[in-house]
Design a protein around this motif. Structure first.
Motif, mmCIF file in Angstrom:
data_model
loop_
_atom_site.group_PDB
_atom_site.id
_atom_site.type_symbol
_atom_site.label_atom_id
_atom_site.label_comp_id
_atom_site.label_asym_id
_atom_site.label_seq_id
_atom_site.Cartn_x
_atom_site.Cartn_y
_atom_site.Cartn_z
ATOM 1 N N PRO A 47 32.392 -46.233 -17.375
ATOM 2 C CA PRO A 47 32.652 -44.880 -17.437
ATOM 3 C C PRO A 47 32.666 -44.184 -16.084
ATOM 4 C CG PRO A 47 30.850 -45.294 -19.159
ATOM 5 C CD PRO A 47 31.206 -46.416 -18.465
ATOM 6 N N ASN A 48 31.926 -44.739 -15.116
ATOM 7 C CA ASN A 48 32.176 -44.193 -13.766
ATOM 8 C C ASN A 48 33.374 -44.763 -13.060
ATOM 9 O OD1 ASN A 48 29.388 -42.973 -13.832
ATOM 10 N ND2 ASN A 48 28.257 -44.931 -12.772
ATOM 11 N N THR A 49 33.822 -45.896 -13.605
ATOM 12 C CA THR A 49 35.431 -46.094 -12.884
ATOM 13 C C THR A 49 36.285 -45.199 -13.450
ATOM 14 O OG1 THR A 49 34.797 -48.449 -12.890
ATOM 15 C CG2 THR A 49 36.790 -48.019 -12.843
ATOM 16 N N LEU A 50 36.188 -44.840 -14.811
ATOM 17 C CA LEU A 50 37.297 -43.900 -15.493
ATOM 18 C C LEU A 50 37.021 -42.512 -14.669
ATOM 19 C CD1 LEU A 50 39.360 -42.983 -17.458
ATOM 20 C CD2 LEU A 50 37.684 -42.703 -18.986
ATOM 21 N N ARG A 51 35.901 -42.109 -14.336
ATOM 22 C CA ARG A 51 35.454 -40.789 -13.783
ATOM 23 C C ARG A 51 36.240 -40.774 -12.481
ATOM 24 N NH1 ARG A 51 30.471 -41.526 -16.260
ATOM 25 N NH2 ARG A 51 30.104 -40.255 -17.828
ATOM 26 N N TYR A 52 36.087 -41.876 -11.752
ATOM 27 C CA TYR A 52 36.714 -41.918 -10.250
ATOM 28 C C TYR A 52 38.237 -41.914 -10.551
ATOM 29 C CZ TYR A 52 38.772 -44.011 -6.334
ATOM 30 O OH TYR A 52 39.536 -44.210 -5.186
#
Length: 548
Positions: free
Chosen positions: A506-511
């Motif tokens: 999820p953090n990769t997608l937020r970035y």
């Protein structure tokens, strides 16, 4: 002859013993008949639940003896006046005594249909017989060849009676249009022609080699064909049916007279020439009337533009002007390989006529359209169309899609309803929705979104130039920003769900989403920005360069 309908005996004579055999008639052959329907396995439970009288003649298509017995026994609970009168089935043979016992107990006539006979052609004869006008019924029972309301079947019966032979009337392509009753002397050429409703190819080749067809085309004289026992061909007389005279004459068909066990009467050729003139008038009327009717129907469906004179069309087609109606369109799932007009139009017309005898069916382009006058139930017509689509796939291997518009506000709205139906059938989103039958209400969202996206796709000035920056970043960095933001929008802003679809943290997608906001200068928290971006991503292809 009963005043109020065609008798069972008359119906059997029209169908001919080469096509049907009467197994049992508890009430006799003088039962008057006025209505008929085609029933397939899925139809039987629904017919049991129908209140009031059922159709009097049932053509049981694809229903075996056991299922028919069960259905007939359940019919016994209905009032006799509300039961059918006649069952036509290919399952009724000498090996099915339970079926004969059940129908006899219920007071139903049982008729066996030859396994090679085509149901659509049998139904066409049944409908023609049950819808005859009083004049046609009277003409069929009188010796006058020139009775003005005679049809081809009535004419064939009269000619057979006056000549002592067996008659068949064919079109220019050797398709059987009508025939008289056969007897035991019918040869294989006649039997196979009636069963297949066209002359067998091997016999037609022989007749061509003998020059029969050339002689019929060149002259209006009666051609005498001698008997050929080695080919099981008995003596015949044949005459052409012509419209016009001389070099301008048009061949409308032929009349064939087969000799039976007794010689033909001495004036048979003269009678045949007179019958040819009568047949020419009957066929010419039919050719002229359907062409006019077909034009009116096409205008009604809007095939020739708007502005149809609804009162005139309604009067000509005997349809109600006002009141609700339903319009259905059928298209092939794979139109390029199997256009519906070429494969299923006759079957759709058959089933539509069985569902509503006042239905109107028309082929326009590669689609088939059905109008059900005075019909307002979207649910009822939707159920029928779904059953029909399923039956045609199961029984015929035809993969069809359909769209239903109901209720339609009278005949004046049929053309616009057909246009709406076409919008559904044209929509890839509607086709991908899962169900192969859609109502306008069910497909409205998919249709409108498809059309909006297509409009933007073909209007370059409506393309958002900011998408070019997104695509350029993906190309230069090997990044999936476009795919990532599309997954996020499909997941309605749920980062966890979108990340799971993309198989990233999820953090990769937020970035990635922050990078998208920076590149495009938008805020994904803004509903307007989200709506515009989703439409643009759907409409503008990857890598498309819009003017800045």
């Amino acid at each position: 002859m009963p005043e109020d309908g065609t008798t069972l005996g008359e119906l059997l004579a029209a169908l001919d013993h080469t096509v049907v055999t009467l197994i049992d008639a508890p009430a006799g052959e003088q039962v008057p008949l006025r209505s008929a329907t085609v029933a397939e396995p899925a139809d039987l439970p629904e017919h049991l639940e129908t209140h009031g009288a059922l159709p009097q003649v049932y053509l049981l298509v694809g229903i075996d003896a056991a299922a028919t017995v069960t259905w007939v026994r359940r019919l016994g609970a209905r009032e006799p006046a509300h039961r059918p009168q006649v069952l036509l089935t290919k399952a009724a043979d000498d090996d099915a005594p339970a079926l004969r016992a059940a129908t006899h107990a219920a007071g139903l006539a049982l008729v066996h249909v030859h396994r090679q006979a085509r149901w659509d052609q049998v139904f066409a004869v049944v409908r023609r017989m049950l819808t005859r006008s009083p004049g046609q019924r009277a003409a069929a029972g009188t010796p006058g060849l020139l009775a003005p309301d005679t049809d081809l079947f009535g004419l064939a019966q009269v000619v057979a009676r006056e000549t002592g032979g067996m008659v068949s009337v064919e079109d220019p392509y050797s398709h059987v249009l009508a025939y008289s009753a056969s007897d035991a002397a019918a040869d294989q050429l006649r039997i196979r022609s009636i069963l297949g409703r066209e002359g067998p190819a091997d016999y037609l080749r022989i007749l061509r080699e003998w020059g029969v067809f050339d002689r019929v085309r060149r002259s209006d004289e009666v051609v005498d064909i001698p008997e050929h026992p080695e080919l099981d061909i008995r003596r015949r007389l044949v005459v052409g049916i012509r419209r016009g005279t001389g070099a301008q004459a048009r061949i409308l068909g032929t009349i064939w007279l087969q000799q039976g066990d007794e010689p033909l009467r001495t004036d048979a050729a003269r009678v045949l020439r007179g019958a040819s003139a009568v047949a020419a008038r009957i066929i010419a009327r039919g050719l002229d009337a359907p062409s006019t009717e077909a034009l009116l129907v096409r205008r009604l469906f809007g095939a020739h533009g708007e502005g149809v004179d609804v009162p005139s069309v309604a009067a000509a087609l005997n349809l109600p002007v006002a009141g609700p109606a339903a319009v259905i369109g059928f298209a092939s799932v794979e139109p390029a390989t199997a256009p519906v007009a070429a494969t299923a139009s006759g079957l759709i017309r058959l089933h539509a006529s069985a569902f509503r005898d006042d239905s109107v069916t028309e082929v326009i382009g590669d689609r088939v359209y059905v109008l059900l006058p005075s019909y307002h139930s979207e649910h009822g017509v939707g159920s029928w169309v779904r059953e029909l689509v399923a039956q045609l796939e199961h029984a015929r291997g035809l993969m069809l899609r359909a769209a239903v518009a109901a209720p339609v506000a009278g005949l004046g709205a049929v053309a616009s309803a057909r246009a709406e139906v076409d919008r559904v059938l044209d929509s890839p989103a509607a086709a991908a929705a899962g169900s192969r039958v859609a109502t306008l209400a069910e497909a409205r969202t998919a249709v409108l979104l498809t059309e909006i996206v297509e409009l933007i796709r073909h209007r370059r000035e409506l393309h958002d130039p900011r998408l070019a920056a997104l695509d350029e970043y993906d190309r230069e960095h090997g990044a999936p920003l476009r795919a990532s933001v599309r997954a996020y929008l499909r997941a309605h802003g749920e980062v966890s769900a979108a990340a799971a679809e993309l198989r990233v943290h999820p953090n990769t997608l937020r970035y990635r989403l922050r990078r998208v906001e920076h590149l495009l200068g938008i805020a994904l928290s803004d509903p307007d920005d989200r709506l515009l971006l989703e439409i643009q991503l759907a409409a503008v292809p990857t890598g498309h360069r819009s003017p800045r």
